[in-house]
Design a protein around this motif. Structure first.
Motif, PDB file in Angstrom:
ATOM      1  N   CYS A  79      54.392  40.109  44.095  1.00  0.00           N
ATOM      2  CA  CYS A  79      54.885  39.988  42.717  1.00  0.00           C
ATOM      3  C   CYS A  79      54.292  41.083  41.832  1.00  0.00           C
ATOM      4  O   CYS A  79      55.005  41.674  41.010  1.00  0.00           O
ATOM      5  CB  CYS A  79      54.543  38.615  42.141  1.00  0.00           C
ATOM      6  SG  CYS A  79      55.507  37.267  42.838  1.00  0.00           S
ATOM      7  N   LEU A  80      53.010  41.366  41.996  1.00  0.00           N
ATOM      8  CA  LEU A  80      52.375  42.433  41.213  1.00  0.00           C
ATOM      9  C   LEU A  80      53.025  43.779  41.490  1.00  0.00           C
ATOM     10  O   LEU A  80      53.238  44.577  40.573  1.00  0.00           O
ATOM     11  CB  LEU A  80      50.880  42.517  41.539  1.00  0.00           C
ATOM     12  CG  LEU A  80      49.956  41.689  40.686  1.00  0.00           C
ATOM     13  CD1 LEU A  80      48.535  41.755  41.219  1.00  0.00           C
ATOM     14  CD2 LEU A  80      50.002  42.137  39.253  1.00  0.00           C
ATOM     15  N   THR A  81      53.341  44.030  42.732  1.00  0.00           N
ATOM     16  CA  THR A  81      54.010  45.281  43.100  1.00  0.00           C
ATOM     17  C   THR A  81      55.361  45.383  42.402  1.00  0.00           C
ATOM     18  O   THR A  81      55.723  46.438  41.871  1.00  0.00           O
ATOM     19  CB  THR A  81      54.188  45.362  44.630  1.00  0.00           C
ATOM     20  OG1 THR A  81      52.905  45.290  45.243  1.00  0.00           O
ATOM     21  CG2 THR A  81      54.863  46.653  45.039  1.00  0.00           C
ATOM     22  N   ASP A 114      47.252  49.760  34.548  1.00  0.00           N
ATOM     23  CA  ASP A 114      45.820  49.487  34.687  1.00  0.00           C
ATOM     24  C   ASP A 114      45.573  47.992  34.875  1.00  0.00           C
ATOM     25  O   ASP A 114      44.745  47.589  35.692  1.00  0.00           O
ATOM     26  CB  ASP A 114      45.037  49.999  33.477  1.00  0.00           C
ATOM     27  CG  ASP A 114      44.969  51.515  33.423  1.00  0.00           C
ATOM     28  OD1 ASP A 114      45.115  52.156  34.489  1.00  0.00           O
ATOM     29  OD2 ASP A 114      44.777  52.051  32.317  1.00  0.00           O
ATOM     30  N   THR A 115      46.310  47.180  34.123  1.00  0.00           N
ATOM     31  CA  THR A 115      46.170  45.729  34.270  1.00  0.00           C
ATOM     32  C   THR A 115      46.640  45.291  35.652  1.00  0.00           C
ATOM     33  O   THR A 115      45.990  44.455  36.294  1.00  0.00           O
ATOM     34  CB  THR A 115      46.976  45.003  33.172  1.00  0.00           C
ATOM     35  OG1 THR A 115      46.473  45.394  31.893  1.00  0.00           O
ATOM     36  CG2 THR A 115      46.862  43.493  33.319  1.00  0.00           C
ATOM     37  N   GLN A 166      43.931  46.158  38.086  1.00  0.00           N
ATOM     38  CA  GLN A 166      42.791  45.239  37.966  1.00  0.00           C
ATOM     39  C   GLN A 166      43.110  43.900  38.636  1.00  0.00           C
ATOM     40  O   GLN A 166      42.280  43.343  39.368  1.00  0.00           O
ATOM     41  CB  GLN A 166      42.437  45.026  36.500  1.00  0.00           C
ATOM     42  CG  GLN A 166      41.256  44.101  36.291  1.00  0.00           C
ATOM     43  CD  GLN A 166      40.976  43.854  34.821  1.00  0.00           C
ATOM     44  OE1 GLN A 166      41.742  44.243  33.950  1.00  0.00           O
ATOM     45  NE2 GLN A 166      39.871  43.203  34.537  1.00  0.00           N
ATOM     46  N   LEU A 167      44.306  43.381  38.409  1.00  0.00           N
ATOM     47  CA  LEU A 167      44.697  42.123  39.038  1.00  0.00           C
ATOM     48  C   LEU A 167      44.756  42.260  40.555  1.00  0.00           C
ATOM     49  O   LEU A 167      44.349  41.346  41.283  1.00  0.00           O
ATOM     50  CB  LEU A 167      46.040  41.651  38.484  1.00  0.00           C
ATOM     51  CG  LEU A 167      46.024  41.180  37.032  1.00  0.00           C
ATOM     52  CD1 LEU A 167      47.447  40.962  36.535  1.00  0.00           C
ATOM     53  CD2 LEU A 167      45.190  39.924  36.881  1.00  0.00           C
ATOM     54  N   SER A 168      45.233  43.395  41.031  1.00  0.00           N
ATOM     55  CA  SER A 168      45.266  43.638  42.478  1.00  0.00           C
ATOM     56  C   SER A 168      43.862  43.649  43.055  1.00  0.00           C
ATOM     57  O   SER A 168      43.612  43.093  44.129  1.00  0.00           O
ATOM     58  CB  SER A 168      45.958  44.965  42.777  1.00  0.00           C
ATOM     59  OG  SER A 168      47.318  44.887  42.475  1.00  0.00           O
ATOM     60  N   GLN A 169      42.922  44.268  42.345  1.00  0.00           N
ATOM     61  CA  GLN A 169      41.532  44.302  42.807  1.00  0.00           C
ATOM     62  C   GLN A 169      40.948  42.896  42.860  1.00  0.00           C
ATOM     63  O   GLN A 169      40.204  42.559  43.781  1.00  0.00           O
ATOM     64  CB  GLN A 169      40.686  45.191  41.905  1.00  0.00           C
ATOM     65  CG  GLN A 169      40.988  46.658  42.051  1.00  0.00           C
ATOM     66  CD  GLN A 169      40.277  47.507  41.004  1.00  0.00           C
ATOM     67  OE1 GLN A 169      39.642  46.998  40.087  1.00  0.00           O
ATOM     68  NE2 GLN A 169      40.393  48.818  41.150  1.00  0.00           N
ATOM     69  N   GLN A 170      41.288  42.071  41.868  1.00  0.00           N
ATOM     70  CA  GLN A 170      40.798  40.696  41.873  1.00  0.00           C
ATOM     71  C   GLN A 170      41.372  39.920  43.049  1.00  0.00           C
ATOM     72  O   GLN A 170      40.683  39.095  43.656  1.00  0.00           O
ATOM     73  CB  GLN A 170      41.139  39.995  40.563  1.00  0.00           C
ATOM     74  CG  GLN A 170      40.286  40.447  39.401  1.00  0.00           C
ATOM     75  CD  GLN A 170      40.643  39.723  38.129  1.00  0.00           C
ATOM     76  OE1 GLN A 170      41.814  39.668  37.738  1.00  0.00           O
ATOM     77  NE2 GLN A 170      39.653  39.160  37.479  1.00  0.00           N
ATOM     78  N   LEU A 171      42.629  40.165  43.391  1.00  0.00           N
ATOM     79  CA  LEU A 171      43.233  39.506  44.556  1.00  0.00           C
ATOM     80  C   LEU A 171      42.500  39.891  45.831  1.00  0.00           C
ATOM     81  O   LEU A 171      42.189  39.037  46.665  1.00  0.00           O
ATOM     82  CB  LEU A 171      44.703  39.877  44.688  1.00  0.00           C
ATOM     83  CG  LEU A 171      45.687  39.058  43.891  1.00  0.00           C
ATOM     84  CD1 LEU A 171      47.086  39.653  44.004  1.00  0.00           C
ATOM     85  CD2 LEU A 171      45.694  37.623  44.356  1.00  0.00           C
TER      86      LEU A 171
END
Length: 108
Positions: free
Chosen positions: A31-33, A44-45, A48-53
């Motif tokens: 979904c982020l992609t 950037d957001t 960051q969310l991908s890194q948290q995943l």
């Protein structure tokens, strides 16, 4: 069958068996992609969310009046009485809980 077969189960089609949280993380990453492709989206957001995943971290903020059971609810969610509870207010500062190999507490 070895112990590794239980720790890393494989479907009959050769694909590894994924747990519900693993499937959810994969779906969120997909979904982020997709969202990152929309015009005007803050990349950037998304990064960051991908890194948290990948790091398997998230922030959950619990706020409310003192002595209303917030620490008790968090302890119930964690399955361990990690946060102090009592008759008088005990957690009057920002408290951050991290997963780790060793149970420890650090006051900063």
């Amino acid at each position: 069958m070895s112990a590794g077969d239980f720790l890393n189960p494989i479907h009959s089609d050769g694909e590894p068996v994924r747990t519900a949280p693993e499937r959810a993380r994969t779906e969120l990453a997909d979904c982020l992609t997709e969202v990152a492709r929309f015009p005007g989206v803050d990349l950037d957001t998304c990064a960051q969310l991908s890194q948290q995943l990948v790091a398997r971290t998230f922030n959950l903020v619990v706020v409310g009046q003192f002595k209303r059971g917030k620490s008790t609810v968090i302890n119930a969610l964690l399955g361990e009485p990690l946060l102090p509870t009592g008759v008088v207010p005990l957690t009057s500062i920002v408290t951050i809980v991290h997963h780790g190999d060793v149970l420890a507490m650090r006051v900063m």
